[in-house]
Motif scaffolding. Structure first.
Motif, short mmCIF file in Angstrom:
data_model
loop_
_atom_site.label_atom_id
_atom_site.label_comp_id
_atom_site.label_asym_id
_atom_site.label_seq_id
_atom_site.Cartn_x
_atom_site.Cartn_y
_atom_site.Cartn_z
N UNK A 13 0.81 -1.22 0.00
CA UNK A 13 0.00 0.00 0.00
C UNK A 13 0.85 1.27 0.00
N UNK A 14 1.89 1.29 0.84
CA UNK A 14 2.63 2.53 1.03
C UNK A 14 4.05 2.51 0.47
N UNK A 15 4.52 1.35 -0.01
CA UNK A 15 5.90 1.24 -0.48
C UNK A 15 6.26 2.24 -1.57
N UNK A 16 5.53 2.30 -2.69
CA UNK A 16 5.89 3.26 -3.75
C UNK A 16 5.84 4.71 -3.28
N UNK A 17 4.82 5.06 -2.48
CA UNK A 17 4.69 6.45 -2.01
C UNK A 17 5.84 6.82 -1.07
N UNK A 127 -1.11 10.37 0.73
CA UNK A 127 -0.68 9.76 1.99
C UNK A 127 -1.81 9.75 3.01
N UNK A 128 -2.48 10.87 3.18
CA UNK A 128 -3.54 10.95 4.18
C UNK A 128 -4.74 10.10 3.78
N UNK A 133 -7.74 4.99 4.54
CA UNK A 133 -8.36 3.90 3.80
C UNK A 133 -7.98 2.53 4.35
N UNK A 134 -6.73 2.40 4.81
CA UNK A 134 -6.23 1.05 5.06
C UNK A 134 -5.72 0.81 6.47
N UNK A 135 -5.58 1.83 7.30
CA UNK A 135 -4.99 1.62 8.64
C UNK A 135 -5.84 0.66 9.48
N UNK A 162 -3.73 -3.15 -2.55
CA UNK A 162 -3.53 -2.71 -3.94
C UNK A 162 -4.42 -1.52 -4.28
N UNK A 163 -5.64 -1.51 -3.74
CA UNK A 163 -6.53 -0.37 -3.99
C UNK A 163 -5.98 0.89 -3.34
N UNK A 164 -5.44 0.75 -2.13
CA UNK A 164 -4.86 1.91 -1.44
C UNK A 164 -3.65 2.46 -2.19
N UNK A 165 -2.79 1.57 -2.69
CA UNK A 165 -1.64 2.02 -3.48
C UNK A 165 -2.10 2.79 -4.70
N UNK A 166 -3.13 2.30 -5.36
CA UNK A 166 -3.65 2.98 -6.55
C UNK A 166 -4.20 4.36 -6.19
N UNK A 167 -4.93 4.45 -5.08
CA UNK A 167 -5.52 5.72 -4.67
C UNK A 167 -4.43 6.75 -4.36
N UNK A 168 -3.37 6.31 -3.67
CA UNK A 168 -2.28 7.24 -3.33
C UNK A 168 -1.62 7.78 -4.59
#
Length: 258
Positions: A13-17, A127-128, A133-135, A162-168
């Protein structure tokens, strides 16, 4: 569920960001400030939309399933519209702030360009948004309980990651396209950003049919990524030069004395 699921989904979810933040923002204090401010603007938009939705639920008929579903759809649409309204308000604020920084600066150029501001603020929004979304989902991934025990999909946590990564990433792309459209007064492009944001948000109503939501979302992510690339001044030529390390301007801009 085990701790490996928690850390695996968090990385997805947060790796790319986080990588983008570390390599492009973390070393520049001004960019960090603008990113945090962007996250704050997104948070305020969520607070307002949550307040309106909460009041609407309290005055509605809680025993009517159709009415509650309608309120849920209303809440999603309102949240998206408020987010984009606050994105526009943040754009206006950044324009004023950048003009003030130019006045105080002894240099003739802006201390941070509008394209950089678009990228940084978009990542702050992302990020926010991703955190909210996922915490809670990640917290539940460590148990107790077993996903899919009643015949539901066992890919709930993975799909959410995966949805969270896309949203970010989409927020980052939306920010670049949105700011560029405002700069050039291309209001149809602003409308396209809002419309794509609404589509992606409404696709989540397809869950737990995750394929029906993830596949269209990633198609939109790809299209918005290409659009953002060209909006930021990219081209196939400079992309090729950058990948082959032949872009002298890029190399000079990123040169650090040792």
């Amino acid at each position: 569920m085990t701790a490996s699921v928690f850390f695996g989904c968090t990385f997805i979810a947060f790796g790319p960001a986080i990588a983008l933040f570390l390599f492009t923002i973390a070393r520049e204090p001004l960019r960090v400030i603008f990113l945090i401010a962007g996250a704050f603007f997104w948070l305020v938009s969520l607070l307002l939309s949550s307040l309106v939705w909460f009041i609407s639920v309290q005055i509605s008929n809680k025993e009517s399933a159709a009415q509650q579903k309608g309120l849920l759809i209303f809440g999603v649409v309102l949240c998206v519209l408020l987010q984009e309204t606050f994105r526009f308000a943040y754009y206006k604020l950044l324009k004023k702030a950048n003009e003030g920084l130019l006045t105080l600066s002894q240099e003739e150029t802006m201390p941070i360009s509008i394209r950089q501001l678009a990228y940084v603020s978009g990542l702050g929004f992302g990020f926010m948004s991703g955190a909210f979304s996922v915490v809670n989902i990640l917290a539940d991934s460590v148990g107790p309980g077993t996903v899919g025990i009643h015949g539901d999909s066992q890919h709930y946590f993975l799909s959410s990651a995966f949805m969270t990564m896309a949203i970010i990433l989409l927020h980052m792309f939306w920010g670049v396209v949105f700011f560029d459209a405002c700069e050039k007064q291309r209001w149809w492009a602003v409308g396209a950003v809002v419309a794509s944001h609404l589509v992606v948000s409404c696709l989540t109503f397809q869950n737990p049919e995750y394929v029906n939501s993830l596949v269209p979302t990633y198609v939109i992510l790809l299209l918005m990524g290409v659009w953002a690339f060209y909006s930021a001044g990219g081209s196939l030529r400079n992309l090729k030069l950058c990948l082959t390390c032949k872009d002298k301007d890029f190399l000079l801009a990123n040169h650090r004395p040792r």
